[in-house]
Design a protein around this motif. Structure first.
Motif: not given
Length: 121
Positions: A59-60, A103-108, A111-115
């Protein structure tokens, strides 16, 4: 002030930037320093930074732990008349921190989803 901190713009940098561009200094555009705020705001920032964080892996950051708030307001000798405003400032800081964490958790996550989608292709 906090938006300026996020961007790294301080009064000193503003003065340098205006000088380099040959622009006049506009008083209303000078980023405030911490000393420009009343003591209750400075106390709120200090107390906010000393409160414990509540965070969970998936959750962060979910906000501050307010269990030591009374102790800290006593240590900082916050006047009873200032407590409502102090809580308002702490609440604003907490809301801002929660939003930044999400926002940071969503970016991460993105990014993981794209990888992972690149690896599948």
């Amino acid at each position: 002030m906090f938006l300026n901190l996020d961007s790294g713009l301080t009064a000193e940098k503003y003065f340098e930037m205006q000088e380099q561009m040959g622009q006049p200094i506009e008083e209303d555009k000078i980023p405030p320093d911490l000393e420009d705020f009343p003591d209750v705001v400075i106390d709120a920032i200090e107390i906010f930074n000393r409160l414990g964080d509540r965070a969970y892996p998936e959750i962060g950051y979910v906000g501050k732990d307010y269990t030591t708030l009374d102790l800290l307001t006593g240590i900082y000798k916050v006047q009873e008349t200032d407590k409502d405003f102090l809580l308002e400032v702490i609440g604003w800081l907490d809301t801002r921190a929660i939003k930044k964490s999400a926002e940071q958790l969503k970016r991460e996550y993105d990014k993981a989803k794209r990888k992972s989608s690149v690896k599948r292709n």
